[in-house]
Scaffold this motif. Structure first.
Motif, PDB file in Angstrom:
ATOM      1  N   ILE A 663      38.236 117.399  59.823  1.00 50.53           N
ATOM      2  CA  ILE A 663      39.250 118.276  59.239  1.00 50.53           C
ATOM      3  C   ILE A 663      39.430 119.514  60.131  1.00 50.53           C
ATOM      4  CG2 ILE A 663      39.827 119.750  57.260  1.00 50.53           C
ATOM      5  CD1 ILE A 663      40.051 116.769  56.608  1.00 50.53           C
ATOM      6  N   PHE A 679      41.934 114.130  54.491  1.00 49.81           N
ATOM      7  CA  PHE A 679      41.429 114.384  53.131  1.00 49.81           C
ATOM      8  C   PHE A 679      41.439 113.098  52.318  1.00 49.81           C
ATOM      9  CE2 PHE A 679      42.596 119.035  53.610  1.00 49.81           C
ATOM     10  CZ  PHE A 679      41.296 119.478  53.497  1.00 49.81           C
ATOM     11  N   ASN A 683      38.238 111.257  50.921  1.00 49.09           N
ATOM     12  CA  ASN A 683      38.171 111.108  49.469  1.00 49.09           C
ATOM     13  C   ASN A 683      37.873 109.657  49.117  1.00 49.09           C
ATOM     14  OD1 ASN A 683      38.408 112.301  46.871  1.00 49.09           O
ATOM     15  ND2 ASN A 683      40.385 111.271  46.627  1.00 49.09           N
ATOM     16  N   ALA A 704      33.852 119.570  50.338  1.00 54.00           N
ATOM     17  CA  ALA A 704      35.203 119.008  50.315  1.00 54.00           C
ATOM     18  C   ALA A 704      36.187 119.985  49.688  1.00 54.00           C
ATOM     19  CB  ALA A 704      35.196 117.680  49.558  1.00 54.00           C
ATOM     20  N   LEU A 708      39.432 121.945  51.319  1.00 53.84           N
ATOM     21  CA  LEU A 708      40.739 121.732  50.704  1.00 53.84           C
ATOM     22  C   LEU A 708      41.408 123.049  50.310  1.00 53.84           C
ATOM     23  CD1 LEU A 708      42.568 119.359  49.731  1.00 53.84           C
ATOM     24  CD2 LEU A 708      41.444 119.553  47.508  1.00 53.84           C
TER      25      LEU A 708
END
Length: 804
Positions: A663, A679, A683, A704, A708
């Motif tokens: 990321i 993501f 996920n 996470a 985000l």
RNA sequence: GCAGGAGUGGCGGAAUGGCAGACGCAUCAGACUCAAAAUCUGACGUAGGUGACUAUGUGUGGGUUCAAGUCCCAUCUCCUGCACCA
């Protein structure tokens, strides 16, 4: 089962919370990061999903920088003067001040739906007298430095907007705003001497972390060229005509000369025989619009009857007039070498003018020349003492040689012209100048600024070349601040670009009524670190802002001379088939319904997911389902697992660190669409792993939601709180990936035979070539025939067996 | 004309020279349901085969390489900018 995700409740809650407890605070210790959006003009149409994109990009970037420990300067304001606002007001039949205020209120509400970090305490509005006081102040300073001056000459005139335009505002001969064909009009104008900064504007492009495309557009627009001015005596007369050429090496090949029809000597060169034709040509040229002039494919021209003398060899060459020569570039006169210039070739062919080749092509003289040889490479011929020289070398040396012999001088030229700065419209900053019959042009004293735009009933453009302000006698008539005699105010206003050329400096000190910006705040918070907006301002706003900043640096207002360290141009969001979103096309997508149905977080993410941020993207409503599902799944994953006390495992730790790494690298390289897909990937992986292991550890889930947070701030905050935290997720630093924890012990590797995949093997990452090849052979044993002539093993990548 | 960018499934788009099509949309099938929606599971470039498979495939034609969507040469198409700047 966890409570289902209710985006409306969550978003409402956090909007309120952030208002009470802002996440971006200046503690005076954190380093600043200034992330700026190109401020909008408050149009009546409101925002569509295309406007959102840029704002989302800048907000994501700001929040990322916030989490990295910066104090974020992320302001917003209104570019509210100028033609679009005024034209809108005229259409609606209201005063522009009223419609502007209403539009600002409306758009501000819409912008708030983005949930960006904007600091509204910094808000500026270019039409606020407290703001335009400084726009005028800069003009006065420029006037005092000799950079603002008055001039009467034929300028670009938009007959529809009824105002003069800057060169930068003319696109393919049409008005940048309304598309009407631009004509010429002889008008007294205020000009800004941007050409004085041409060299610095060009050179300093090197300092900037900007898209190459934009830098190239600016350097092309500035258009520097090296060459020589050469003086040609006119046969039988006293005058000399100076021409500018970038190819002095071809001087011996000049067989005629062409002057622009507007050249000062043009009419006087006519003889008795040619007078009629010459006068007619000059008159015709003056009537032609830019578009006509551009669209005439075929060259036209008229012989003046006079001759010029080539100063090198004394050759007499005819002087012509033609409108392919521009009056306002170089000297408005050129020497023509048809053998080595396409345009001269075309002209010479049409009018039967001799062609003399002076550079040998492939060592030879060309027989039956059908096109010009324009390369500056080859040996000089037919060129007297220059014969035998290499053209490329001569091209560089000739200007000095010409200068030494007193025939001219070495020189450079720029395409950049001075900036036509006055507009004959109402809705702009009045130019703070008073015309005194005794003292000439006198600036309004600085302590009398702002010079307020008078309230009027009628503000329609007059079309006469005068601004509507000229009709207000009580405003126009004043006294000279120097001698006290009756005098008249300047009635032109400034262009829209005036306020936008420096607004970014004002945000950080927007209430200061003593200075444009205090030096202390400027030093602390400026310049802009990241500027985000569309590419359409590449040679307008972005060039003007650089010019203004350099000027303000020169007079000591600020200590830097480039306003925007880094620039990012986002692509446009279009309707179906790449058609620009517009009311008239009926393809405008409003964010309002999407926010209601899917939520702000989902729309923010989808804006990024539609495609690479720097490219245009076609909008398709249906795609938002994908990110909405992702958010729901993530919500469920977190809430289903938060109380299951999932243990950290080797797998989950590895997954976590790889997620952070992926990321972050994608975000750093501004590949925002793949951040979103990242993501989703992670996920999916977490969901699988949680299923496999019967739970997911807390640290991984929290990591996470931290990642985000810049993208979907509401849901991230809510989940963060549900995990039991009392602080904001934004108070948490950006997670770091640990290379050691990401390391795979084993990797699946494809085994190829002659470059075609025939099997896969699982190999320890640290494994010798021999072991790898042996395992590879075993994996494809049944397909292996013939002799292996080469064995390739690229650790972690591939095994390839080359067989004959 | 010059400069820059792009061409990959039905669609948006992924791929430091290393298993093309990640991720998502749409579609199809299945589960759940009286039913639908939602959700979940699976399939999903093309051609051939019942089949684990085989061949083929990133605008087109060449080339370099053990290996090319990716590098090189040529070429076509589209987009963007500049355009008689001497």
């Amino acid at each position: 089962m966890a409570a289902p995700f209710n985006h409306r409740a969550v978003e409402e809650k956090w909007r309120k919370r952030w208002e009470e407890h802002p996440v971006n605070v200046n503690d005076g210790k954190k380093p600043k990061y200034y992330c700026l959006d190109m401020f909008p003009y408050p149009s009546g149409n409101g925002l569509h999903v295309g406007h959102w994109r840029g704002y989302v990009i800048s907000d994501v970037w700001s929040r990322y920088k916030l989490m990295q420990g910066h104090y974020i300067i992320h302001p917003m304001g209104w570019d509210a003067f100028g033609l679009p606002a005024e034209n809108y007001a005229i259409k609606m039949g209201v005063h522009p001040a009223k419609s502007t205020a209403a539009n600002v209120a409306n758009i501000k509400k819409q912008i708030n739906d983005i949930a960006a970090l904007y600091d509204w305490d910094m808000e500026v509005n270019t039409t606020d007298p407290k703001f335009y006081k400084w726009t005028q102040w800069i003009f006065v300073k420029m006037f005092k430095e000799g950079l603002a001056y008055e001039k009467e000459f034929p300028i670009n005139w938009c007959p529809s907007c009824k105002t003069g335009l800057a060169n930068e505002e003319v696109v393919n001969g049409c008005c940048e705003r309304c598309g009407a064909t631009v004509t010429k009009k002889n008008l007294r104008q205020w000009m800004l001497k941007i050409t004085a900064y041409a060299e610095r504007l060009l050179n300093d492009l090197d300092k900037l972390d900007w898209p190459e495309k934009v830098k190239k557009m600016q350097s092309d627009w500035i258009g520097k060229s090296y060459g020589a001015e050469v003086e040609f005596p006119v046969d039988g007369r006293e005058e000399k005509i100076t021409v500018y050429t970038t190819r002095p090496d071809t001087l011996y090949g000049a067989t005629f000369m062409v002057l622009a029809p507007e050249h000062a000597l043009a009419a006087s060169l006519a003889t008795e025989d040619t007078k009629e034709a010459v006068d007619k040509y000059i008159l015709d040229a003056s009537m032609k619009s830019n578009v006509d002039r551009l669209q005439d494919k075929e060259k036209t021209g008229v012989f003046t009857g006079s001759y010029a003398v080539n100063p090198l060899n004394g050759a007499k060459i005819p002087i012509w007039l033609s409108d392919y020569v521009l009056a306002d570039y170089g000297t408005g006169a050129i020497m023509c070498v048809p053998a080595h210039d396409d345009r001269d070739f075309e002209f010479a062919t049409k009018f039967n003018i001799p062609i003399i080749q002076v550079i040998a092509k492939d060592g030879k003289e060309i027989e039956n020349m059908t096109e010009a040889y324009t390369e500056a490479s080859g040996i000089m011929i037919n060129s007297g003492e220059w014969n035998g020289m290499e053209s490329a070398v001569l091209k560089k040396e000739a200007p000095m040689m010409i200068e030494k012999r007193g025939l001219g001088r070495k020189t450079v030229n720029y395409k950049l012209r001075d900036w036509v700065f006055s507009r004959q419209r109402y809705w702009g900053e009045p130019i703070p100048i008073i015309h005194c019959p005794h003292c000439g042009n006198v600036p309004v004293p600085e302590d009398q600024l702002p010079l307020r735009l008078p309230e009027v009933e009628s503000y329609q453009p007059t079309g006469t070349g005068e601004s509507p302000l000229a009709a207000i006698d009580e405003w126009v008539n004043t006294t000279c601040p120097v001698c006290g005699a009756p005098a008249k105010r300047e009635t032109n206003t400034m262009p829209q670009w005036a306020g936008s050329s420096w607004y970014f400096l004002r945000y950080v000190d927007n209430h200061n009524d003593k200075e444009l910006v205090s030096r202390e705040k400027a030093d602390k918070y400026l310049p802009v670190d990241m500027y985000i907006g569309g590419v359409e301002h590449a040679v307008l706003h972005l060039l003007y802002s650089r010019f203004y900043t350099k000027f303000l640096c020169d007079i000591g207002v600020v200590d830097f001379d480039e306003p925007f360290t880094k620039l990012f141009n986002q692509g446009m969001i279009t309707g179906e088939n790449g058609v620009k979103m517009s009311k008239s096309m009926g393809n405008v997508v409003s964010p309002d319904d999407l926010i209601r149905d899917y939520g702000c977080d989902a729309l923010r993410m989808y804006e990024l997911f539609v495609g690479p941020p720097e490219l245009d993207a076609e909008w398709d409503d249906r795609g938002i389902e994908g990110v909405a599902r992702f958010l729901k799944r993530f919500w469920n994953l977190v809430l289903d697992n938060k109380d299951r006390d999932g243990k950290e495992t080797k797998e989950s730790v590895k997954l976590r660190h790889k997620m952070v790494h992926d990321i972050t690298t994608r975000l750093e390289s501004f590949s925002l669409n793949t951040v979103i897909s990242g993501f989703m990937e992670y996920n999916n992986k977490m969901i699988d792993l949680a299923k496999q292991q019967g739970g997911m550890d807390r640290e991984t889930l929290e990591t996470a939601m931290t990642l985000l947070a810049p993208f979907a701030p509401h849901i991230a905050e809510e989940l963060w709180e549900q995990m039991g935290h009392t602080d904001s997720v934004f108070a948490h630093g950006w997670p770091k990936a640990d290379a050691e924890s990401m390391k795979e012990e084993e990797k699946e590797i494809a085994v190829q035979i002659n470059g075609k995949t025939r099997g896969v093997v699982n190999l320890p990452v640290e494994c010798s070539k021999e072991e790898a090849i042996a395992a590879g052979k075993a994996a494809v044993a049944d397909r292996l025939t013939g002799n292996i002539v080469k064995e390739i093993y690229v650790p972690g990548r591939i095994i390839n067996l080359v067989v004959k």
